[in-house]
Enzyme design. Structure first.
Site, PDB file in Angstrom:
ATOM      1  CB  ILE A 138      -1.061  -0.057   1.063  1.00  0.00           C
ATOM      2  CG1 ILE A 138      -0.195  -0.153   2.530  1.00  0.00           C
ATOM      3  CG2 ILE A 138      -1.988  -1.014   1.091  1.00  0.00           C
ATOM      4  CD1 ILE A 138      -1.258   0.099   3.758  1.00  0.00           C
ATOM      5  CD  GLU A 139       3.765   3.605   3.147  1.00  0.00           C
ATOM      6  OE1 GLU A 139       3.921   4.604   2.582  1.00  0.00           O
ATOM      7  OE2 GLU A 139       3.503   3.839   4.518  1.00  0.00           O
ATOM      8  CB  SER A 140       6.207   1.768  -2.499  1.00  0.00           C
ATOM      9  OG  SER A 140       6.188   0.517  -2.188  1.00  0.00           O
TER      10      SER A 140
END
Length: 303
Positions: free
Chosen positions: A120-122
């Site tokens: 979900i971050e990157s």
């Protein structure tokens, strides 16, 4: 927790990774999916009842609380319907990145399911840069990265180094857990910073449960834990939604590291070893100008 079950949020802001175009990601991943050994043929998505999602999340062997509510369901449907193409590629990329993440998380005695945080971050993009300047798989801001001894200058950005950034992320997550003792609050603080989480706790009258302070958090952070829960779900139950890994022709299992103490350019390495320069860039995203500085310290080169 009744508050957790009753969460409703029509104004949730999705993580940037969910809105990234597949074309940009394919360019940034620098992985060749064109000559895969087996053609991935995703079927039609299957939508299940809430009770099925609840049971599946409950059956995952996790230390962390993987709750289910309408916001979590929204994110599950994003991954399994609107962004199923993205999931298909990330399943393949995970074969490379997840063992790196798991080794470090295990060493720090952290829950292994945190390996899905970079999803979900990157979107598992090592050179991802957010609108706010957070960089790399684990999306470190400059000052936070430097606080955890990541080198950032004109030639090197260790926030983009899968190994060193994962080590820094594990230390950061460990420090946050020492503060909150609750993994949902840790994940929220990882996203928006401890200051914002502390303000949300204060505004809620001192409540220490993520779902109890949900509406006090910044809008960008509210959907962060639900998105993390959905990422855990889809990475484990992709088959149930007819999503298969888009296989790559790149061999990530035969990588090793050498240490370089002299300045050297990727063109020189490519020429001497007869390795495409694109492969060197792919395995070493931390070197911004195709150059390893050397001289004052030893730098790792993955080949």
């Amino acid at each position: 927790n009744q508050n957790e079950e009753n969460i409703q949020d029509s104004a949730v802001i999705v993580p940037e990774s969910l809105n990234e175009s597949l074309g940009n990601l394919l360019h940034n991943w620098q992985v060749d999916f064109s000559n895969s050994k087996n053609e991935c043929d995703n079927g039609e998505n299957i939508v299940y009842s809430d009770s099925v999602y609840i049971e599946r999340l409950y059956n995952l062997p996790t230390e962390m609380e993987l709750s289910f509510n309408s916001v979590v369901r929204t994110y599950i449907e994003m991954y399994t319907a609107r962004r199923r193409d993205l999931v298909s590629y990330m399943l393949s990329l995970g074969d490379y990145y997840y063992p790196i993440f798991e080794e470090v998380l295990d060493r720090y005695e952290l829950p292994l399911e945190l390996k899905y945080l970079p999803v979900i971050e990157s979107a598992l993009n090592p050179v991802a840069v957010s609108r706010m300047g957070a960089t790399g798989l684990w999306q470190f801001m400059l000052r936070t990265g430097q606080q955890y001894q990541l080198e950032v200058n004109s030639l090197v950005d260790e926030r983009r180094d899968p190994y060193k950034a994962t080590e820094a992320a594990a230390r950061f997550l460990s420090d946050l857990y020492q503060i909150y003792g609750d993994w949902n609050l840790v994940i929220a603080a990882y996203n928006c910073g401890p200051g914002n989480v502390n303000k949300a706790i204060a505004r809620s009258g001192g409540k220490q449960d993520y779902w109890d302070i949900y509406y006090q958090l910044p809008k960008e952070t509210r959907g962060y834990v639900p998105a993390f829960i959905a990422a855990n779900y889809v990475m484990n139950y992709n088959n149930e939604h007819n999503i298969c890994p888009q296989e790559s022709s790149n061999d990530f299992l035969t990588l090793d590291t050498v240490h370089v103490t002299s300045e050297i350019h990727f063109n020189q390495i490519s020429s001497v070893l007869d390795i495409p320069i694109e492969d060197i860039r792919r395995y070493n995203p931390q070197y911004k100008q195709d150059k390893i500085p050397g001289n004052h310290k030893s730098y790792a080169l993955v080949l």
